[in-house]
Motif scaffolding. Structure first.
Motif, PDB file in Angstrom:
ATOM      1  N   SER A 269      25.202-120.661  -2.866  1.00  0.00           N
ATOM      2  CA  SER A 269      25.704-119.497  -3.576  1.00  0.00           C
ATOM      3  C   SER A 269      25.127-118.231  -2.980  1.00  0.00           C
ATOM      4  O   SER A 269      23.919-118.129  -2.769  1.00  0.00           O
ATOM      5  N   ILE A 270      26.001-117.263  -2.696  1.00  0.00           N
ATOM      6  CA  ILE A 270      25.596-116.012  -2.066  1.00  0.00           C
ATOM      7  C   ILE A 270      25.976-114.866  -2.990  1.00  0.00           C
ATOM      8  O   ILE A 270      27.136-114.703  -3.358  1.00  0.00           O
ATOM      9  N   LEU A 271      24.983-114.066  -3.351  1.00  0.00           N
ATOM     10  CA  LEU A 271      25.179-112.966  -4.282  1.00  0.00           C
ATOM     11  C   LEU A 271      25.238-111.646  -3.523  1.00  0.00           C
ATOM     12  O   LEU A 271      24.425-111.395  -2.630  1.00  0.00           O
ATOM     13  N   SER A 272      26.205-110.808  -3.885  1.00  0.00           N
ATOM     14  CA  SER A 272      26.301-109.495  -3.248  1.00  0.00           C
ATOM     15  C   SER A 272      25.228-108.557  -3.798  1.00  0.00           C
ATOM     16  O   SER A 272      24.602-108.846  -4.824  1.00  0.00           O
ATOM     17  N   PRO A 273      25.013-107.417  -3.156  1.00  0.00           N
ATOM     18  CA  PRO A 273      24.161-106.394  -3.759  1.00  0.00           C
ATOM     19  C   PRO A 273      24.802-105.884  -5.045  1.00  0.00           C
ATOM     20  O   PRO A 273      25.996-106.083  -5.280  1.00  0.00           O
ATOM     21  N   GLU A 274      24.030-105.188  -5.878  1.00  0.00           N
ATOM     22  CA  GLU A 274      24.560-104.600  -7.118  1.00  0.00           C
ATOM     23  C   GLU A 274      25.183-103.237  -6.812  1.00  0.00           C
ATOM     24  O   GLU A 274      24.831-102.219  -7.410  1.00  0.00           O
ATOM     25  N   ASP A 275      26.123-103.240  -5.896  1.00  0.00           N
ATOM     26  CA  ASP A 275      26.759-101.996  -5.470  1.00  0.00           C
ATOM     27  C   ASP A 275      28.107-101.773  -6.147  1.00  0.00           C
ATOM     28  O   ASP A 275      29.005-101.127  -5.586  1.00  0.00           O
ATOM     29  N   TYR A 276      28.247-102.284  -7.359  1.00  0.00           N
ATOM     30  CA  TYR A 276      29.485-102.159  -8.128  1.00  0.00           C
ATOM     31  C   TYR A 276      29.107-101.665  -9.515  1.00  0.00           C
ATOM     32  O   TYR A 276      28.222-102.228 -10.161  1.00  0.00           O
ATOM     33  N   TYR A 277      29.805-100.610  -9.978  1.00  0.00           N
ATOM     34  CA  TYR A 277      29.345 -99.873 -11.147  1.00  0.00           C
ATOM     35  C   TYR A 277      30.444 -99.783 -12.203  1.00  0.00           C
ATOM     36  O   TYR A 277      31.199 -98.796 -12.250  1.00  0.00           O
ATOM     37  N   PRO A 278      30.573-100.797 -13.066  1.00  0.00           N
ATOM     38  CA  PRO A 278      31.590-100.756 -14.114  1.00  0.00           C
ATOM     39  C   PRO A 278      31.437 -99.497 -14.964  1.00  0.00           C
ATOM     40  O   PRO A 278      30.328 -99.131 -15.357  1.00  0.00           O
ATOM     41  N   SER A 279      32.541 -98.838 -15.235  1.00  0.00           N
ATOM     42  CA  SER A 279      32.512 -97.559 -15.946  1.00  0.00           C
ATOM     43  C   SER A 279      33.351 -97.612 -17.208  1.00  0.00           C
ATOM     44  O   SER A 279      34.302 -98.381 -17.321  1.00  0.00           O
ATOM     45  N   ILE A 280      32.986 -96.757 -18.157  1.00  0.00           N
ATOM     46  CA  ILE A 280      33.836 -96.483 -19.311  1.00  0.00           C
ATOM     47  C   ILE A 280      34.410 -95.092 -19.095  1.00  0.00           C
ATOM     48  O   ILE A 280      33.672 -94.096 -19.006  1.00  0.00           O
ATOM     49  N   TRP A 281      35.730 -95.039 -18.958  1.00  0.00           N
ATOM     50  CA  TRP A 281      36.435 -93.801 -18.664  1.00  0.00           C
ATOM     51  C   TRP A 281      36.893 -93.166 -19.977  1.00  0.00           C
ATOM     52  O   TRP A 281      37.605 -93.793 -20.761  1.00  0.00           O
ATOM     53  N   LEU A 282      36.490 -91.925 -20.214  1.00  0.00           N
ATOM     54  CA  LEU A 282      36.727 -91.229 -21.476  1.00  0.00           C
ATOM     55  C   LEU A 282      37.825 -90.188 -21.269  1.00  0.00           C
ATOM     56  O   LEU A 282      37.658 -89.228 -20.505  1.00  0.00           O
ATOM     57  N   ASN A 283      38.950 -90.373 -21.936  1.00  0.00           N
ATOM     58  CA  ASN A 283      40.144 -89.552 -21.709  1.00  0.00           C
ATOM     59  C   ASN A 283      39.992 -88.157 -22.322  1.00  0.00           C
ATOM     60  O   ASN A 283      40.080 -87.977 -23.527  1.00  0.00           O
ATOM     61  N   HIS A 284      39.810 -87.159 -21.455  1.00  0.00           N
ATOM     62  CA  HIS A 284      39.595 -85.793 -21.915  1.00  0.00           C
ATOM     63  C   HIS A 284      40.853 -85.141 -22.487  1.00  0.00           C
ATOM     64  O   HIS A 284      40.770 -84.119 -23.165  1.00  0.00           O
TER      65      HIS A 284
END
Length: 560
Positions: free
Chosen positions: A286-301
């Motif tokens: 098993s090969i794990l990537s770096p934590e270079d992914y940033y799940p976001s919560i997008w807030l509709n202005h």
């Protein structure tokens, strides 16, 4: 692009920020892949994304992108140290002001239909991506690619193998935009201009299409593939690969353990338990990537309540990210203190609205004074996924502790994606922020990717003009952060560039334009395979071993 459910870049000096951190990690030892290459064999790979199509407007997410990239190759590629290097391109040059880029195509490569990869093919691809062929009635919509290519004002063939690209605003790292986080494929002109663009992918890759459907892609070895191995032998080694869509993690786990799947992908966004289980398994690598992914919560202005800064800050401060990582991520992943991770050039902790229950309650109270209403909003959730439901339940509980009401809006993943561009929800989760650079991030943070160019190609009608802003999921215009982002993109001095990007992040965080819950990673697990990660790039050097779109299958063989 991907929902939190899991599935779903960079100039040399910028990418040197974290060479060690950019390398992937082998997290368990199985058959590590060394040895003499073996030819032949057909394998099956489990993925968590489906195949909606292969034309410009079709969005292939993460693990399905891995399947498509066996058929397609990109004009440029990213090395493990982050540097963008030529791939189907031979070289490039640029003007002193970084507005004119001359691209030279590598000789001797053909598409699967036998046509040459040359300047005309490159120009056709670029014109399709920016919408010029749509306006000419020759091809379909570029989709979100229209936003990513909005800075291009002209594409001109200057020789049999050379193309000149003229930009409206300077880009010192234009090849990063040409890469688009591995999504700007070289498609054969016959595909782009044909009537079956979405269903008949034609590329230059080591594998060719056999068949495709929503839940399965079957490819076979390309007998005329242009690359050779280190000894001059033909590539690829495998006869064929079947990529099969398995949305639930358990069949992927059992499949790779039993060997019915040669490999499979996972996302820590919702499959942390399965990842940790496989990391302990001695018979599986098993090969794990770096934590270079940033799940976001997008807030509709554009919609209440998040047209109010008080509401945005209340929600951001109410999220106990440490608890979320511990409970939902099983400790896999890290607690964010910025909208991007520390390996990204934009990383800045300043003004990030981290967990603070007292502040959350204070801003919620301020919102009520401002509007006369309690802070309440709806949040789309794929209720067919138990992991999604569990994630949203915990978020809901955190918000309730601050006096904020979150209503779960049952939606399918397809419905959420369809309503995301442009944003139709009050708030929504989507994994778009990724990598160490900004080529794939910047378009989601500005209101007009044409940079205000009044003569921009798609400004001819509201129907096409929207493609320049459709990526701005929080639906905001922040002149301060936009000016900083565009100035940073133009800047050649790396120290100045980094400072401009960091200032933009501080401004975005001060206004709570979006927020993050955790940093995530992807994992590929495999059994009885060799050659994983061993084939160097065409220009030399190693590519990133595993990313959000998995691995490169060109130099992989089966040990069975």
């Amino acid at each position: 692009m991907k929902l939190f459910t899991g599935g779903r870049r960079k100039v040399v000096a910028i990418m040197a920020i974290a060479l060690v951190a950019s390398l992937t990690q082998v997290s368990s030892s199985g058959a590590a892949g060394a040895g003499t290459p073996k030819r032949g064999g057909n394998i099956t790979v489990g993925i968590f994304d489906s195949f909606p199509g292969y034309c410009m407007a079709d969005s292939l997410a993460n693990s399905s992108l891995m399947g498509a990239r066996t058929i397609y190759e990109t004009w440029v590629e990213q090395r493990a140290d982050g540097k963008i290097v030529p791939y189907l391109l031979k070289s490039w040059e640029h003007s002193a002001d970084n507005k004119i880029w001359s691209l030279v195509v590598r000789d001797g490569i053909k598409f699967h239909d036998g046509t040459p990869v040359d300047a005309a093919a490159l120009a056709t691809n670029l014109q399709a991506l920016r919408g010029a062929l749509l306006l000419a009635g020759k091809a379909g919509s570029p989709g979100t690619a229209g936003g990513f290519t909005a800075n291009i004002t002209d594409v001109k063939v200057t020789g049999p193998m050379s193309v000149q690209v003229t930009l409206y605003q300077a880009e010192s790292d234009y090849p990063e935009s040409l890469y688009a986080s591995g999504r700007f494929f070289a498609r054969a002109p016959s595909q782009i201009l044909g009537k079956t663009c979405s269903t008949t992918p034609v590329g230059t890759g080591a594998f060719k299409l056999v068949s495709t459907e929503l839940t399965k892609l079957v490819v076979t070895a390309n007998p005329d593939y242009w690359r050779k191995d280190a000894k001059g032998g033909k590539l690829p080694y495998l006869n064929g690969i079947t990529f099969t869509y398995l949305p639930d993690a358990l069949p992927r786990v059992s499949g790779v353990k039993s060997g019915s799947l040669a490999a499979t992908m996972f996302s820590s966004a919702s499959e942390a338990k399965q990842i940790k289980d496989l990391q302990k398994n001695k018979s599986v690598t098993s090969i794990l990537s770096p934590e270079d992914y940033y799940p976001s919560i997008w807030l509709n202005h554009k919609l209440a309540p998040f047209s109010s800064k008080n509401a945005r800050l209340a929600v951001s401060h109410a999220l106990d990210r440490e608890k979320f990582v511990k409970v939902r991520q099983k400790g896999l992943g890290s607690v964010p203190d910025s909208i991007v991770g520390p390996n990204n050039i934009m990383y800045n902790k300043k003004n990030f609205a981290g967990f603070d229950l007292a502040k959350a309650k204070s801003f919620a109270a301020a919102y009520k004074v401002e509007t006369g209403k309690d802070l309440e909003f709806s949040f789309p959730v794929n209720t067919s996924s138990s992991d999604d439901v569990a994630n949203s339940t915990l978020i809901k509980q955190m918000l309730e502790a601050a006096g904020i009401k979150m209503n779960v809006l049952p939606q399918t993943t397809a419905e959420i994606i369809a309503k995301a561009f442009p944003q139709q929800y009050q708030a929504m989760p989507l994994l778009l922020m990724e990598g160490t650079g900004t080529g794939f991030i910047l378009p989601f943070l500005v209101s007009d990717m044409s940079g205000g160019n009044p003569t921009a190609l798609l400004n001819v009608s509201p129907r096409t003009k929207i493609l320049y802003s459709i990526l701005n999921l929080s639906s905001f215009k922040d002149t301060v952060s936009e000016n900083l982002l565009f100035a940073a993109r133009a800047e050649s001095n790396m120290a100045k560039k980094k400072k401009l990007y960091q200032d933009a992040t501080a401004q975005l965080q001060a206004e709570a334009r979006l927020t993050s819950l955790w940093r995530t990673s992807y994992m590929l697990s495999y059994k009885n395979l060799g050659g994983v990660g061993e084939l160097p790039l065409a220009a030399g050097g190693q590519r990133r071993l595993v990313t959000n779109f998995g691995i490169d299958w060109t130099g992989v063989w089966s040990n069975k």
